[in-house]
Write a protein that holds these residues in place. Structure first.
Motif, PDB file in Angstrom:
ATOM      1  N   LEU A  53      17.437   1.242   9.015  1.00  0.00           N
ATOM      2  CA  LEU A  53      15.732   0.818   8.206  1.00  0.00           C
ATOM      3  C   LEU A  53      15.879  -0.416   9.014  1.00  0.00           C
ATOM      4  CD1 LEU A  53      16.370   1.064   4.583  1.00  0.00           C
ATOM      5  CD2 LEU A  53      15.080   2.692   5.938  1.00  0.00           C
ATOM      6  N   LYS A  54      17.334  -1.308   9.590  1.00  0.00           N
ATOM      7  CA  LYS A  54      16.613  -2.093  10.708  1.00  0.00           C
ATOM      8  C   LYS A  54      17.127  -1.979  11.928  1.00  0.00           C
ATOM      9  CE  LYS A  54      19.194  -4.663   7.071  1.00  0.00           C
ATOM     10  NZ  LYS A  54      20.352  -5.426   5.724  1.00  0.00           N
ATOM     11  N   MET A  55      17.018  -0.923  12.484  1.00  0.00           N
ATOM     12  CA  MET A  55      17.211  -0.851  13.973  1.00  0.00           C
ATOM     13  C   MET A  55      15.428  -1.855  14.057  1.00  0.00           C
ATOM     14  SD  MET A  55      16.296   2.706  14.644  1.00  0.00           S
ATOM     15  CE  MET A  55      14.195   3.789  15.022  1.00  0.00           C
ATOM     16  N   ILE A  56      15.164  -2.280  15.770  1.00  0.00           N
ATOM     17  CA  ILE A  56      14.743  -2.936  16.481  1.00  0.00           C
ATOM     18  C   ILE A  56      12.945  -1.990  16.409  1.00  0.00           C
ATOM     19  CG2 ILE A  56      13.842  -3.803  18.473  1.00  0.00           C
ATOM     20  CD1 ILE A  56      16.917  -4.374  19.021  1.00  0.00           C
ATOM     21  N   GLY A  57      12.389  -2.437  15.650  1.00  0.00           N
ATOM     22  CA  GLY A  57      11.203  -1.948  15.881  1.00  0.00           C
ATOM     23  C   GLY A  57      11.113  -0.924  14.668  1.00  0.00           C
ATOM     24  N   GLY A  58      11.750  -0.968  13.295  1.00  0.00           N
ATOM     25  CA  GLY A  58      12.259   0.044  12.482  1.00  0.00           C
ATOM     26  C   GLY A  58      11.211  -0.988  11.183  1.00  0.00           C
ATOM     27  N   ILE A  59      11.610  -0.045  10.361  1.00  0.00           N
ATOM     28  CA  ILE A  59      10.038   0.093   9.338  1.00  0.00           C
ATOM     29  C   ILE A  59      10.517  -1.308   8.745  1.00  0.00           C
ATOM     30  CG2 ILE A  59      12.057   0.553   7.947  1.00  0.00           C
ATOM     31  CD1 ILE A  59       8.925   1.464   6.964  1.00  0.00           C
ATOM     32  N   ILE A  60      11.334  -2.046   8.249  1.00  0.00           N
ATOM     33  CA  ILE A  60      11.697  -3.569   7.543  1.00  0.00           C
ATOM     34  C   ILE A  60      11.375  -4.429   8.080  1.00  0.00           C
ATOM     35  CG2 ILE A  60      13.655  -5.228   6.890  1.00  0.00           C
ATOM     36  CD1 ILE A  60      15.037  -3.770   5.746  1.00  0.00           C
ATOM     37  N   GLU A  82       0.609  -1.021   0.081  1.00  0.00           N
ATOM     38  CA  GLU A  82       0.460   0.208   0.098  1.00  0.00           C
ATOM     39  C   GLU A  82       1.056   0.816  -0.193  1.00  0.00           C
ATOM     40  OE1 GLU A  82      -3.570  -0.176   2.062  1.00  0.00           O
ATOM     41  OE2 GLU A  82      -4.051  -1.981   2.676  1.00  0.00           O
ATOM     42  N   ASP A  83       0.010   2.145  -0.330  1.00  0.00           N
ATOM     43  CA  ASP A  83       0.892   3.565  -0.140  1.00  0.00           C
ATOM     44  C   ASP A  83       1.804   3.973   1.300  1.00  0.00           C
ATOM     45  OD1 ASP A  83      -1.784   4.140   1.691  1.00  0.00           O
ATOM     46  OD2 ASP A  83      -1.838   5.942   0.101  1.00  0.00           O
ATOM     47  N   ILE A  84       0.817   3.940   2.039  1.00  0.00           N
ATOM     48  CA  ILE A  84       2.201   3.800   3.439  1.00  0.00           C
ATOM     49  C   ILE A  84       2.561   2.752   3.503  1.00  0.00           C
ATOM     50  CG2 ILE A  84       0.677   2.255   4.311  1.00  0.00           C
ATOM     51  CD1 ILE A  84       1.675   6.067   5.734  1.00  0.00           C
ATOM     52  N   ASN A  85       3.499   2.585   3.043  1.00  0.00           N
ATOM     53  CA  ASN A  85       4.272   1.154   2.555  1.00  0.00           C
ATOM     54  C   ASN A  85       5.194   2.094   2.831  1.00  0.00           C
ATOM     55  OD1 ASN A  85       2.454  -1.381   2.154  1.00  0.00           O
ATOM     56  ND2 ASN A  85       2.737  -1.198   3.939  1.00  0.00           N
ATOM     57  N   ILE A  86       4.930   2.401   1.624  1.00  0.00           N
ATOM     58  CA  ILE A  86       6.221   2.782   0.213  1.00  0.00           C
ATOM     59  C   ILE A  86       6.796   4.242   0.897  1.00  0.00           C
ATOM     60  CG2 ILE A  86       7.024   3.956  -1.499  1.00  0.00           C
ATOM     61  CD1 ILE A  86       5.809   1.811  -3.467  1.00  0.00           C
ATOM     62  N   LEU A  87       5.362   4.958   1.258  1.00  0.00           N
ATOM     63  CA  LEU A  87       5.741   6.040   2.413  1.00  0.00           C
ATOM     64  C   LEU A  87       6.200   6.427   3.215  1.00  0.00           C
ATOM     65  CD1 LEU A  87       4.112   8.892   0.696  1.00  0.00           C
ATOM     66  CD2 LEU A  87       2.247   8.405   2.319  1.00  0.00           C
ATOM     67  N   GLU A  88       6.695   5.506   3.851  1.00  0.00           N
ATOM     68  CA  GLU A  88       7.302   5.497   5.086  1.00  0.00           C
ATOM     69  C   GLU A  88       8.407   5.159   4.971  1.00  0.00           C
ATOM     70  OE1 GLU A  88       4.355   4.829   8.625  1.00  0.00           O
ATOM     71  OE2 GLU A  88       5.413   3.136   7.978  1.00  0.00           O
ATOM     72  N   LEU A  89       8.952   3.918   4.668  1.00  0.00           N
ATOM     73  CA  LEU A  89      10.605   3.518   3.414  1.00  0.00           C
ATOM     74  C   LEU A  89      10.670   5.010   3.075  1.00  0.00           C
ATOM     75  CD1 LEU A  89      12.074   1.002   3.377  1.00  0.00           C
ATOM     76  CD2 LEU A  89      11.227   0.341   1.289  1.00  0.00           C
TER      77      LEU A  89
END
Lengths: 241, 232
Positions: free
Chosen positions: B185-192, B120-127
């Motif tokens: 990106l890879k931090m705990i609770g991060g986007i990934i 969804e848009d929000i996935n890309i938006l947040e990334l």
């Protein structure tokens, strides 16, 4: 009880008393000394901070003045040449700067005000406050409606402007801002307004009792990007065609 | 007589007990108050350091502008020099707006959906937002350059960016410090972690040679017809 025994008890009691007094005195003395030294550094630090802030303010005025001078210089150099090619290029430069967010602009559009919901009991406080993703979504709704320029709390949104959570604040262009968030957007006011009002984003925020105010205006001012431009492009290599 | 002395000793003992308790409290308070003040001092020190750093940046920026001012002055009367400076300014403005092809070190992120979910848009938006937060200087999604007005819109199975329909898998390229990006990106609770919780497949690769194309310049992405420059 023999007299000797009683005297020993008294001796003991007074010894403890003396010990207690001296301990208290020492603690108070130490605290007072620490207090004055801390007070001193505190005052000193406050003064230094004030000075730095003043210096920052002076530098900002200086930058503004120099940027203006820069533009005037360029304009006068171009004007006195009467060279069509040069004049053309200068016009192109101004048009591109408008696209890059390097110029203060005004125009029609909307103003969106977002503030945390009033505190309620028995409720997860997490839903009451505005998050970075809320701001991100609202800005995206504006972009969907063909916005032409955006600022959040006076920070011009350029291609690489982040809106991320930084503790209780949101970081935008490397500066931290707390609620309320005031978003200025220039574009078609009706289109921007309708896009927001019909969006799930705004509906959900209103549902969470987040304070949302949207108003149209014909005269919205948006400042130019106000940070180092070099830091936006110092690690890219431009490929000329 | 005997009872009298006993009572006296008892009273003295009670007084002593009260004094002891009182003292304990007082010392405790002194220690706490001192640490509180030290904390305030630390906070102020941090703030001062930030402000100083900020002012250094400002001073540097000012010096750069002054330098350019002098260059303009020096070029006065010389057409070729003036043209050169003008072109430099033009190049900078174009790059900031996203109107030049750029190259540099960075990351390529591959984002794909699974059988269960769509992107969804929000996935890309947040990334994209996280990439910006890690100081990216240029970003593209399936070679659509992200500029100041780039929207991300879910449209069924498509994602629309800059008014163009894009299909998964998405290749998101960013010019940025790869280490910093991976860290963010890879931090705990991060986007990934978040994306993987949505059952999306994410893959981050660092690369020394990322090329990001310019935004298309047909007047549909970067519009300025409603913007009036303000001269003060």
């Amino acid at each position: 009880m023999p007299v000797k025994n009683k005297q020993i008890i008294f001796l003991l009691i007074f010894m403890i008393l003396g010990f207690v007094f001296s301990l208290q005195l020492k603690s108070n003395l130490k605290f007072n000394m620490q207090k004055t030294s801390a007070q001193y550094t505190l005052e000193d630090l406050k003064k230094q901070l004030e000075e730095e802030k003043l210096r920052g303010k002076a530098l900002k005025t200086e930058i503004k003045k120099n940027e203006k001078k820069n533009e005037e210089n360029l304009k006068s150099v171009v004007d006195e040449k009467h060279d069509e090619e040069l004049k053309n290029r200068h016009e192109i430069l101004n048009a591109i700067k408008l696209k890059a967010g390097l110029v203060d602009v005004k125009g029609p559009g909307v103003i969106v005000k977002l503030d945390d919901a009033p505190a309620r009991t028995n409720e997860n406080p997490n839903v009451l406050i505005i998050h970075d993703s809320d701001v991100l979504r609202v800005v995206n709704e504006l972009k969907k409606a063909e916005v032409q320029a955006i600022s959040i709390n006076g920070e011009r949104i350029v291609p690489m402007s982040e809106q991320v959570c930084a503790g209780p604040t949101i970081r935008i262009n490397k500066r931290k801002y707390a609620a309320p968030f005031v978003i200025h957007a220039v574009g078609n006011p009706d289109q921007l307004y309708d896009s927001l009002m019909n969006s799930e984003t705004i509906a959900m925020m209103i549902n969470d009792k987040i304070k949302v105010e949207i108003s149209k205006s014909n005269n919205i001012m948006i400042p130019k990007y106000n940070s180092s431009v070099d830091k936006l492009m110092n690690s890219v290599e431009v490929l000329e065609k | 007589m005997k009872i009298h002395t006993n009572i006296a000793i008892m009273i003295v003992c009670i007084v002593l007990g009260v004094i002891l308790a009182w003292q304990y409290k007082s010392i405790d308070y002194n220690v706490k108050a001192a640490s509180l003040q030290n904390k305030r001092v630390d906070e102020l020190k941090d703030e001062l350091i930030r402000e100083k750093k900020n002012n250094e940046d400002l001073a540097k920026r000012n010096a750069d502008i002054e330098k350019r001012n002098r260059e303009f002055e020096d070029a006065r009367g010389k057409i070729s020099e003036t043209t050169k400076l003008l072109n430099e300014e033009l190049g900078r403005a174009r790059t900031i707006a996203g109107m030049t092809d750029v190259k540099g070190k960075g990351v390529i992120i591959n984002l794909n959906h699974s059988d269960l979910t769509y992107i969804e848009d929000i996935n890309i938006l947040e990334l994209i937002n996280e990439l910006r937060a890690s100081d990216a200087q240029a970003i593209s999604v399936n070679n659509e350059r992200i500029v100041a007005t780039s929207e991300v819109r879910t449209a069924g199975r498509f994602i629309m960016i800059n008014g163009k329909q894009l299909l998964p898998p998405f290749e998101i390229k960013a010019i940025a410090d790869p280490e910093k990006v991976e860290h963010t990106l890879k931090m705990i609770g991060g986007i990934i972690e978040k994306l993987e919780a949505y059952q999306l497949q994410v893959e981050v690769k660092a690369s020394d040679n990322i090329v990001i194309p310019k935004v298309r310049d047909d007047g549909t992405v970067l519009k300025t017809d409603l913007l009036t420059p303000v001269k003060d």
